[in-house]
Enzyme design. Structure first.
Site, PDB file in Angstrom:
ATOM      1  N   ASP A   3      -9.065  -4.282  -6.073  1.00  0.00           N
ATOM      2  CA  ASP A   3      -8.566  -3.241  -5.166  1.00  0.00           C
ATOM      3  C   ASP A   3      -9.401  -1.974  -5.311  1.00  0.00           C
ATOM      4  O   ASP A   3      -9.421  -1.359  -6.378  1.00  0.00           O
ATOM      5  CB  ASP A   3      -7.096  -2.956  -5.494  1.00  0.00           C
ATOM      6  CG  ASP A   3      -6.400  -2.115  -4.430  1.00  0.00           C
ATOM      7  OD1 ASP A   3      -7.088  -1.402  -3.681  1.00  0.00           O
ATOM      8  OD2 ASP A   3      -5.158  -2.188  -4.351  1.00  0.00           O
ATOM      9  N   HIS A  47      -7.152  -5.114  -2.044  1.00  0.00           N
ATOM     10  CA  HIS A  47      -6.017  -4.303  -1.605  1.00  0.00           C
ATOM     11  C   HIS A  47      -5.262  -4.976  -0.470  1.00  0.00           C
ATOM     12  O   HIS A  47      -4.045  -4.794  -0.335  1.00  0.00           O
ATOM     13  CB  HIS A  47      -6.531  -2.937  -1.145  1.00  0.00           C
ATOM     14  CG  HIS A  47      -5.454  -1.979  -0.753  1.00  0.00           C
ATOM     15  ND1 HIS A  47      -4.591  -1.410  -1.665  1.00  0.00           N
ATOM     16  CD2 HIS A  47      -5.080  -1.491   0.469  1.00  0.00           C
ATOM     17  CE1 HIS A  47      -3.748  -0.612  -1.039  1.00  0.00           C
ATOM     18  NE2 HIS A  47      -4.021  -0.644   0.261  1.00  0.00           N
ATOM     19  N   SER A  72       0.823  -1.199   0.000  1.00  0.00           N
ATOM     20  CA  SER A  72       0.000   0.000   0.000  1.00  0.00           C
ATOM     21  C   SER A  72       0.867   1.263   0.000  1.00  0.00           C
ATOM     22  O   SER A  72       1.645   1.464  -0.924  1.00  0.00           O
ATOM     23  CB  SER A  72      -0.960  -0.043   1.196  1.00  0.00           C
ATOM     24  OG  SER A  72      -1.930   0.974   1.100  1.00  0.00           O
TER      25      SER A  72
END
Length: 300
Positions: free
Chosen positions: A215, A247, A169
């Protein structure tokens, strides 16, 4: 016919003995001069790979770990180092891995022993605060690499010329920031990376971008895909889009992430062309891969 002593050349005798012992099942690799991978590539570590070995939960190396307190370091928030227990094979390449926004090293801890058991020193780190942005996380990845190679008790186990970075991330966005800042890095792997900067023409480090088709935090259309497309066309690069993933898929043990991360790190940190077979030809869509792009064969 009576043969005079030394009628045969030594190389011929050695070849005859090696062939005889091999046929008898008595000759292991320890008997063959140069049989160790170091004969051709001093950075190769571990046995010849297979699909089974790169998909396995653990590689061939036993792994130890040590905690690094935030109180004893500067520039990042401490973490855990996972490393091959044995020193028999010499030094290893090293990888630092950063977590994402609001997350701790525990969110990417599964990668530590899994990668280390394949022959790397792996440092999963905490960031200075859980809210740090990608540019800060990039600097922290580099600070952690510097600590690992210059100050840590494990520094003698590491080849300082063979280093890489990974992150999830915002840690993935930080991975690109680190690679941009330090072009000597050998490999970079952003995992469902997030960064408002989507153009990375300055990167000179072989980069594997891993995105996820589901995601919604860092959609591939606005993050991973533009990241990949903006990397120089001459760079060894690849884009892996996970199928049926989100994600947060990189926060749990995942065979597809592991097998291609291992192959990428081996290929570019260790210059181990034995792993090229898993990257080229390009992997095809499957139950776990929505799409894979890249340039083959690799040149580094």
């Amino acid at each position: 016919m009576h043969l005079r002593p030394h009628a045969f050349s030594r190389p011929l005798v050695r070849a005859f003995l090696a062939a005889s012992l091999t046929a008898a099942g008595l000759l292991g690799t320890a008997f063959v001069p140069g049989a160790h991978a170091a004969a051709d590539n001093p950075y190769e570590r571990g046995p010849a790979p297979s699909v089974t070995s790169i998909e396995a939960a653990r590689g061939s190396y036993a792994v130890s770990q040590t905690s690094v307190s935030s109180l004893g370091v500067s520039g990042f928030g401490g973490g855990t180092v996972y490393y091959p227990t044995s020193t028999a094979d010499g030094t290893f390449g090293a990888v630092v891995i950063a977590p994402g926004f609001t997350a701790y090293q525990s969110s990417i801890a599964w990668l530590g022993p899994r990668l280390a058991s394949q022959g790397f020193v792996v440092f999963t780190i905490d960031t200075l605060t859980t809210l740090d942005q990608p540019d800060s996380r990039g600097r922290q990845l580099l600070a952690a690499l510097d600590y690992l190679t210059k100050t840590s008790s494990l520094r003698t186990r590491i080849d300082t010329s063979r280093l890489g970075v990974m992150g999830h991330s915002m840690g993935g966005g930080g991975t690109l920031e680190a690679a941009k800042s330090r072009t000597s890095l050998k490999a970079a792997i952003p995992l469902t990376g997030w960064n408002l900067d989507t153009t990375w023409p300055e990167v000179r480090t072989p980069t594997l971008i891993i995105g996820a088709d589901g995601d919604t935090v860092a959609p591939v259309a606005t993050h991973s895909e533009p990241f990949y497309q903006s990397l120089p066309g001459t760079l060894d690069k690849a884009y892996l889009e996970l199928n049926n993933a989100t994600h947060f898929t990189p926060n749990s043990s995942n065979t597809t992430i592991a097998k291609y991360s291992i192959s990428w790190l081996k290929r570019f940190i260790d210059s181990d062309t034995r792993y090229e077979q898993f990257l080229c030809p390009l992997p095809k869509p499957s139950l776990t891969i929505d799409e894979y792009r890249g340039n083959c064969p690799h040149t580094s």
